[in-house]
Design an enzyme around this catalytic site. Structure first.
Site, PDB file in Angstrom:
ATOM      1  N   LYS A  37       0.552  -1.212   0.192  1.00  0.00           N
ATOM      2  CA  LYS A  37       0.258   0.286  -0.055  1.00  0.00           C
ATOM      3  C   LYS A  37       0.767   0.906  -0.037  1.00  0.00           C
ATOM      4  CE  LYS A  37      -3.199  -0.219   2.350  1.00  0.00           C
ATOM      5  NZ  LYS A  37      -4.552  -0.363   3.257  1.00  0.00           N
ATOM      6  N   ARG A 153     -17.997  11.154   3.006  1.00  0.00           N
ATOM      7  CA  ARG A 153     -19.601  10.927   1.743  1.00  0.00           C
ATOM      8  C   ARG A 153     -18.185  10.345   1.089  1.00  0.00           C
ATOM      9  NH1 ARG A 153     -22.742  15.204  -0.080  1.00  0.00           N
ATOM     10  NH2 ARG A 153     -20.406  16.408  -0.430  1.00  0.00           N
ATOM     11  N   ALA A 254     -36.246   6.249  -1.990  1.00  0.00           N
ATOM     12  CA  ALA A 254     -36.729   4.786  -1.859  1.00  0.00           C
ATOM     13  C   ALA A 254     -35.758   3.841  -3.060  1.00  0.00           C
ATOM     14  CB  ALA A 254     -38.018   4.471  -2.104  1.00  0.00           C
ATOM     15  N   GLY A 259     -26.040   0.003   2.090  1.00  0.00           N
ATOM     16  CA  GLY A 259     -24.507   0.032   2.449  1.00  0.00           C
ATOM     17  C   GLY A 259     -23.924  -0.121   2.399  1.00  0.00           C
ATOM     18  N   CYS A 262     -19.822   1.865   6.094  1.00  0.00           N
ATOM     19  CA  CYS A 262     -19.989   2.849   7.211  1.00  0.00           C
ATOM     20  C   CYS A 262     -21.577   2.630   8.056  1.00  0.00           C
ATOM     21  CB  CYS A 262     -20.030   4.075   7.032  1.00  0.00           C
ATOM     22  SG  CYS A 262     -18.235   4.588   6.242  1.00  0.00           S
TER      23      CYS A 262
END
Length: 437
Positions: A37, A153, A254, A259, A262
Site C-alpha cells: 500500500k 461521503r 426509496a 450498504g 459505514c
C-alpha cells in the site's frame, strides 16, 4: 512554525486525509504496516476509486510535503498524529473490532515526541477515546489525545475534508483545542462551524449522524411498502414530504436500501454498545431500522419472482451495478451484490456490470458472471435489474437495448430511471414503491 502531521493508516480515510492535509500546506507523513500500500501511494496510485483523489495525491507528492513510510520512526518529529485505521464489524458479533485502533496507538506511543497530540478520526464505540487516552498517558505522560470524527461521503471525500460542513473536536484540555485550531485554521477563517465537546460526545456525534441517516432511508423504504400495498407512488410521496424544511429531500429516495462500510457497521456497532451501556431500550428501534433495510433487498427478489417466474432456475438476469453507491468501487455490504448472489443461489444465471467495481466484486463473489459493457451484460436477458444509480445507466437508450435482451422487463431498484422513457421504448417497467399504472 507550520505543524508537521502524521496520518496513521492509509486506507480510504487515511489516504484522503493525508493528501488533503498536504494540500492545506502541512508537511505530512502517512504511515501503514502494509508495504504494498505504501509503495502504491508513494508512486501516486490509490488502491480504490475516489473521484479526484489520485490526481490530488500525485500533485501533493510533487510538492515534497507528502511522504509515505512503513517506518514508525518517520513520525518522531510530527506535532499532530491522526489515527485513521479501520474499525470493521467483529466477525463474531455486532460490535466494532478495535484491534487496529489500539495496536496503532501502541505502535506510535513510544516514538512520538513530548507535547504532541494524538487525534482519533476512526469511528469507534463511545468510551473508546477515554480508554485510549488513559493508555497513552501511561506510556507517555507528556502527550495527550483528542477526537475529531470524520464525516466523509464516498465520492465526495476531498470536498468533505477540505470544505467540511462542520468540525467536531473532543478534547480533555484547552491546549488540545488550541493545537486543533491551528490545524483547522483555514476552515475557521471561512466560518465553518466549530463544535467543541468532551470525548464521549465527539464519539457519539458520528454514530448518531449515521443512525439518523439510516433511519431516514429505512423510513422511506417502509413507506414504499405501504405505497405498493395501497396503490400509491413513493416518489411523489417523498417529493411532497421533502419540501417540509424539517424533513428535507436528502436520503428520501426509496429503493433497495443502504450498504457500504459505514452505515450498516456503525448502526450495528451502536446497537451493541448501547447494550453494553445498559441503554439498549433507548436504541431498540435501530434493530427495526436494520431489519427494514435488509428487507428491501428481499422485496426486490420477490418482485423478480412475481414479474418473471417463481422458479428462477435457468433464467438470465442482468444486473446494472455492483458498488453500494455510484462513483465508488466499494462493494462492502453492497445491496446490489447481495441481491445478485441470492438470485444466483435460486438457480438463475446472473451477469453483472459496473463501471468501476467489477474487480472488487470478482474478489468477493467470483462465481458471478461479469460483463465489461452494458450491452454484453444485457445480452439475452430475461430481466434487467437496476441496482446502483450510476449516471451512465440513467443515460442509456432503452430503445437500442430492446434489441439486445430476450425479454424487455426492467425493475428499477433505485427509483432513478425515467419510467416514461423506458415504457415508451417498449419496456415493462417496475420500481419499488410505485404503482404499475
Amino acid at each position: 512554525m507550520t505543524l508537521k502531521i502524521s496520518v496513521i493508516g492509509t486506507g480510504y480515510l487515511g489516504a484522503t486525509h493525508a493528501a488533503c492535509m498536504s494540500n492545506l500546506g502541512f508537511e505530512v507523513v502517512g504511515i501503514d504496516v502494509d508495504p504494498a500500500k505504501i509503495a502504491s501511494l508513494s508512486a501516486g496510485k490509490i488502491p480504490f476509486f475516489e473521484p479526484g483523489l489520485e490526481e490530488l495525491l500525485q500533485s501533493e507528492l510533487k510538492t515534497g510535503r507528502l511522504t509515505f513510510s512503513t517506518d514508525f520512526s518517520a513520525i518522531a518529529d510530527c506535532d499532530v498524529h491522526f489515527i485513521c485505521v479501520g474499525t470493521p464489524q467483529s466477525k463474531d458479533g455486532l460490535a466494532a473490532d478495535l484491534s487496529y485502533v489500539f495496536s496503532s496507538l501502541e505502535a506510535i506511543a513510544p516514538v512520538i515526541k513530548s507535547g504532541s497530540l494524538v487525534v482519533g478520526k476512526s469511528t469507534v464505540p463511545v468510551g473508546t477515546a477515554a480508554k485510549m487516552r488513559a493508555r497513552l498517558l501511561e506510556i507517555t505522560p507528556e502527550v495527550d489525545l483528542a477526537w475529531n470524527p470524520e464525516f466523509l461521503r464516498e465520492s465526495f471525500a476531498i470536498e468533505d475534508t477540505l470544505n467540511p460542513n462542520r468540525i467536531v473536536i473532543g478534547v480533555a484540555d484547552k491546549k488540545s483545542e488550541e493545537i486543533l485550531r491551528e490545524v483547522f485554521a483555514k476552515n475557521l477563517a471561512e466560518s465553518v462551524p466549530w463544535i467543541v465537546a468532551n470525548l464521549p460526545t465527539s464519539e457519539l456525534v458520528k454514530v448518531s449522524a449515521n443512525a439518523f441517516l439510516s433511519t431516514k432511508i429505512s423510513f422511506i423504504n417502509a413507506m414504499a411498502e405501504v405505497c405498493e400495498a395501497a396503490g400509491g407512488d413513493v416518489t411523489v410521496l417523498s417529493e411532497a414530504i421533502g419540501y417540509d424544511p424539517r424533513i428535507g429531500h436528502k436520503f428520501l429516495q426509496a429503493g433497495i436500501g443502504f450498504g457500504g462500510g459505514c452505515l450498516p457497521k456503525d448502526l450495528r456497532g451502536f446497537i451493541a454498545r448501547s447494550k453494553e451501556l445498559g441503554a439498549d431500550q433507548a436504541l431498540e428501534f435501530l434493530q427495526d431500522i436494520d431489519a427494514i433495510n435488509l428487507r428491501a433487498r428481499t422485496r426486490m427478489i420477490d418482485l423478480v419472482r412475481k414479474d418473471l417466474s417463481e422458479d428462477l432456475r435457468g433464467k438470465k438476469i442482468a444486473i446494472l451495478g455492483a458498488s453500494f453507491k455510484p462513483n465508488s468501487d466499494d462493494v462492502r455490504d453492497s445491496p446490489a451484490l447481495d441481491i445478485a448472489a441470492q438470485i444466483q443461489a435460486a438457480g438463475a444465471h446472473v451477469t453483472v456490470h459496473d463501471p468501476k467495481a467489477i474487480a472488487n466484486a470478482q474478489k468477493l463473489l467470483p462465481a458471478l458472471t461479469y460483463a465489461e459493457s452494458v450491452e454484453k451484460c444485457l445480452e439475452g436477458a430475461d430481466l434487467v435489474l437496476h441496482l446502483t444509480e450510476w449516471k451512465m445507466y440513467r443515460e442509456l437508450d432503452p430503445a437500442a437495448l430492446l434489441k439486445v435482451v430476450a425479454n424487455p422487463l426492467i425493475i428499477d431498484g433505485r427509483n432513478a430511471l425515467d419510467r416514461d422513457k423506458w415504457r415508451s421504448a417498449g419496456w415493462k417497467f417496475r420500481a419499488l414503491g410505485r404503482a404499475e399504472n
